[in-house]
Write an enzyme that holds these catalytic residues in place. Structure first.
Site, PDB file in Angstrom:
ATOM      1  N   HIS A 249      -6.007  11.498  -7.690  1.00  0.00           N
ATOM      2  CA  HIS A 249      -5.298  10.686  -6.711  1.00  0.00           C
ATOM      3  C   HIS A 249      -6.327   9.764  -6.067  1.00  0.00           C
ATOM      4  CE1 HIS A 249      -2.882   9.480  -3.296  1.00  0.00           C
ATOM      5  NE2 HIS A 249      -1.837  10.091  -3.812  1.00  0.00           N
ATOM      6  N   ARG A 269      -0.022   3.181   1.479  1.00  0.00           N
ATOM      7  CA  ARG A 269      -0.032   1.900   0.771  1.00  0.00           C
ATOM      8  C   ARG A 269       1.381   1.375   0.583  1.00  0.00           C
ATOM      9  NH1 ARG A 269      -2.418   3.617  -4.226  1.00  0.00           N
ATOM     10  NH2 ARG A 269      -2.479   5.698  -3.340  1.00  0.00           N
TER      11      ARG A 269
END
Lengths: 645, 262
Positions: A249, A269
């Site tokens: 990740h 994000r």
């Protein structure tokens, strides 16, 4: 031999995360007497850590979404190595599973008109993730747990016994599957609290044990993730596929050291957060790969316009699939443009008002304030890649989740194929529900199909399993110096992190395999102090066997695949190679002729090549030919409608 | 860095200790221990551990387990406050070990720091910091913690307005760690009391606009061992690692009982 508590069930589900609980609910609702066995307390499964949401093309926020779009995104994210049938079933069934979860009582954030709200995420063309703040996984587990409590209370009213149809064995570890004449006959395990042994006599077992991340030093995974199901399947004779694909990740915490690896949700994000290097530059614009150029903005102005007008602008490159973002961060840090603690900056503070950040990302706000003394509404976060998910797992039939061993099923992270070489965020929770249900159905149908012809566990196998489980107490004595399980675990994590990590090279992986071989030998010499009653050293000693075996699968497959694709990046083979797109690597254990106990198997992994079945033409036709030519060999595209004219 | 209570080294029990990181100070972790196989009573055992201010109590316990005494037993899972496995009494108050930073427990300048760690109170201790959670989950199950509806299941989602959803948002944050229930003086003296966590989970459904089981649950909580036992000491609210307004939720349930209106 030692006293063993015996139980008989129709279906034994190992693992009580999203996939395991959904499988159990399905099996039970089809009349199967079902057991759920889990290492943790019931309700503490790793699924609770999923933050972002459940991907499902319900089209609540953007009506243009549909299963075809979701299918396309999933295949693209996995670099077309996915089992297309699984991706198809997943895209088609995910909305029903989310609605079903809502009818079970799950809480969701809502749209203005009261429907389930959906958010943007990396690799998903439209807002697709159903969510509740940033605690979606917790809500998913709690809802399934509630559903199980409801079923048990219903059983009590009907039969006077809460556990008539479904029983949960919490804090209980399965160490071996029992196989008789090639078919599943049961499972062997122990109560963590008392150390006492358990035998489940059952014609079917559903593996739902999650992943393998605890083999890595920097990981977002919890202690349960020791690859138990992967190892159980291998030893039972099933194959694992895609084990070289491990997802790092892109955004884990990098500081302070005590929390390194803990996840920072991709929703940061999705909700507008951007990545910057030490020069303050939004570097992701420099890392848009050729295959994604049409979908991602190459300048900040367009990228920023996309949040308000997604139909006329391309997406910001911060929302590229995870493998791309993780590699980019890695490259920036290597180039000397990293943050003070070896990550990059993730900035949401300059993008959203403080109040909005606290409302949308409450867990992240608290996590950074409490653990890193950082106020994310004022300062950027420091983030870097962390081992997060394994795409590889048990090779299964897409429709029934059946493995190659009759009676053995697998769903969720422990199953392989669905995500190809890289999983999109949000596709995990939906995977759990879609294939958890299918595994429950598959197991129930299998049990019905065999009728009274149920295999019985062989007593000598049960004795072997017990003896092997007790080995760390040193009744037989080690063949070398006694080893400490905690030390070995740390050495293993270091080896995998350094030598089979995010960027790989053949010489390093060769070195890793030598070290793993040595670790495998030393694991046999692990000695623990104390007794069987809740003994953490003993528990780890047993888990370590699985970790070493599964790590070997990762390293061997990674060495074999001489290209870079998704969660497998080779420094020495940096390009994606279409010749490899249709090839899967399968790991199996060599069959021993010596009559060695199955439980004892810790080495002898061999890697075989398997052709990926060709995609059904109607699914292939969902893609533009121009896109497919970036991934496929010309001859594989002969069936595409634009080729056929 | 030696354990205060010395034991003969056992084969394979200890790893070599890692280098002490820069900026670390040695602090004493005093742990309430109990081994049912050998002890009749719990006893305190102290370990000296090098700690950074940014370490969490969970890191200290891991240090003890990995390097000093491999038999130390406690639960932990996600390690950042979501799963609710590692609730314990730290310096006398209920906290999650993964969320308490050493810097917040350090003694004043020049003074040696001792941190005490005990199992949560009111539940039977199995071993060391590990308690039997079954009575806690039994109370949870007793309040019917699942959506109760009548009529046909819809094919898509039920509609719920943002305001209706907000009504019970706070009580859906519960992670069933038992920190609230085992901080409650009423629960300590009378374990038949449902306890704050069960009431919070009842609240979660009583105030859910989709649910039709409020009456049933209110009847259950009207019991002698129900909400009326609450003495509003606010220990539970202070103990909740998720910041749930536990006492307020209990008050709302009491009010709903008084006026039979949710």
């Amino acid at each position: 031999m030692t006293e063993i508590e015996r139980h008989a069930f129709d279906v034994v589900v190992i693992g009580a995360g999203g996939a395991g609980l959904r499988a159990a609910i399905e099996a039970r609702s089809r009349g199967m007497r079902t057991a759920v066995v889990c290492k943790s307390l019931f309700g503490k499964a790793h699924t609770v850590m999923a933050e972002g949401g459940i991907a499902a093309a319900m089209g609540n926020v953007n009506p243009n979404d549909g299963w075809q779009v979701h299918f396309r995104d999933t295949m693209r994210g996995g670099k077309f190595l996915n089992n297309w049938r699984m991706a198809e079933l997943h895209a088609k069934e995910a909305p029903e599973r989310v609605w079903e979860l809502e009818t079970y009582g799950a809480l969701f954030d809502r749209t203005k008109d009261g429907r389930i709200s959906q958010r943007n995420f990396g690799g998903h063309e439209y807002p697709r993730l159903a969510h509740v703040g940033d605690r979606t996984g917790l809500e998913l587990i709690r809802t399934l747990q509630q559903q199980i409590v409801a079923l048990q209370q219903r059983d009590f009213q009907e039969f006077g016994d809460y556990e008539a149809g479904l029983r949960v064995f919490g804090e209980c570890t399965v160490t071996d599957l029992l196989v008789e004449s090639g078919r599943v006959a049961g499972a062997f395990g122990y109560w963590r609290e008392s150390g006492r042994f358990l035998l489940f006599e059952a014609p079917s077992v559903v593996l739902a044990t999650g992943g393998i991340g605890k083999s890595y030093k920097v990981t977002s995974n919890s202690w349960e993730y020791t690859g138990d199901g992967h190892a159980l399947a291998l030893r039972a004779g099933a194959a694992l596929i895609n084990m070289e694909f491990v997802q790092f990740h892109p955004t884990g915490m990098v500081w302070p050291p005590s929390v390194k690896g803990i996840l920072v949700t991709e929703s940061v994000r999705g909700d507008g957060g951007v990545l910057r290097n030490s020069e303050g530059r939004r570097f992701m614009f420099d890392y848009i790969p050729e295959v994604f150029k049409e979908k991602y903005a190459d300048n900040e102005t367009e990228a920023d316009r996309w949040y308000d007008d997604p139909d006329h602008n391309r997406r910001p490159p911060e929302l590229l699939p995870r493998d791309e973002v993780a590699r980019a961060i890695n490259a920036e840090v290597k180039a000397g443009r990293g943050s003070p603690h070896g990550g990059v900056f993730l900035d949401i503070a300059s993008r959203l008002p403080g109040e909005e950040i606290q409302r949308r990302l409450p867990s992240m706000y608290h996590q950074f304030r409490e653990l890193a003394d950082v106020d994310i509404t004022r300062e950027p976060m420091e983030v870097g890649p962390t081992c997060h998910y394994v795409m590889g797992g048990v090779e299964v039939d897409p429709d029934s989740a059946a493995s190659g061993v009759p009676g053995l099923f697998a769903a969720g992270e422990v199953a392989g194929g669905m995500h190809g070489s890289n999983r999109l965020g949000g596709n995990s929770l939906s995977d759990l529900l879609v294939f958890g249900r299918r595994a429950g159905m598959g197991a129930a149908s299998y049990v019905e199909s065999i009728g009274q012809d149920r295999p019985t566990p062989v007593e000598s196998e049960v004795d072997n399993a017990a003896r092997w489980a007790l080995a760390p107490f040193g009744e037989r004595g080690p063949d070398g110096p006694p080893e400490n399980p905690y030390t070995l675990q740390m050495e293993l994590q270091q080896v995998m992190n350094d030598l089979v990590g995010i960027i790989r090279r053949s010489d390093e992986m060769e070195q890793a395999l030598k070290k793993l071989d040595d670790l495998g030998r030393r694991v046999r010499n692990v000695m623990v102090e104390g007794h069987r009653q809740y003994n953490p050293g003993w528990h780890l000693a047993l888990d370590l066997r699985n970790m070493v075996l599964v790590s070997e699968c990762v390293a061997r497959s990674a060495l074999e695949r001489t290209e870079s694709r998704g969660g497998h990046t080779r420094d020495d083979f940096p390009q994606m190679d279409p010749e490899w797109r249709h090839q899967l690597l399968a790991c199996e254990l060599e069959h021993s002729e010596s009559g060695e106990s199955r439980a004892d198997r810790m080495d002898g992994v061999r890697v075989l090549r398997r052709p990926q079945p060709a995609m059904r033409p109607d699914l292939l036709a969902l893609f533009e030919l121009a896109e497919l030519t970036k991934f496929y060999l010309a001859e594989e595209l002969a069936e595409h409608p634009s080729e056929k004219g | 860095m030696t354990a205060t209570v010395e034991k003969a080294p056992t084969a394979g029990s200890r790893g070599s200790q890692p280098p002490v990181p820069e900026g670390a100070t040695t602090i004493t972790v005093k742990i309430r221990r109990f081994n049912p196989e050998t002890d009749t009573e719990p006893c305190w055992e102290s370990f000296d551990v090098p700690a950074l201010p940014t370490d969490r109590v969970l890191n200290l316990l891991h240090y003890v387990k990995w390097y000093l005494d491999g038999t130390l037993t406690f639960r932990r899972s996600c390690a950042h406050g979501i799963c609710g496995s590692d609730a314990m009494r730290i310096n006398g108050v209920n906290r999650l070990a993964c969320k308490v930073l050493v810097k917040d427990l350090l003694a004043g300048a020049g003074k040696h720091t001792t941190i005490t760690v005990e199992p949560i109170k009111g539940l039977p201790v199995h071993k060391d910091l590990l308690v039997d959670m079954e009575p806690f989950f039994e109370a949870y199950r007793a309040v019917k913690p699942f959506l109760i509806t009548s009529g046909n299941e819809p094919t898509r989602e039920r509609i719920q307005s943002a305001a209706d959803r907000e009504r019970f948002d706070d009580t859906t944050k519960c992670i069933l760690c038992a920190a609230c229930t085992t901080s409650c003086p009423v629960f300590w003296s009378e374990q038949r009391y449902f306890g704050p966590a069960a009431i919070v989970n009842a609240h979660r459904f009583i105030f859910d606009s989709r649910d039709e089981g409020a009456e049933e649950r209110l009847d259950i909580l009207n019991d002698v061992d129900g909400v009326w036992r609450c003495r509003t000491t606010f220990n539970c609210t202070d103990a909740c690692p998720r910041g749930i307004q536990v006492t307020k939720a209990i008050q709302e349930v009491k009010r709903a009982l008084l006026f039979r209106r949710v």
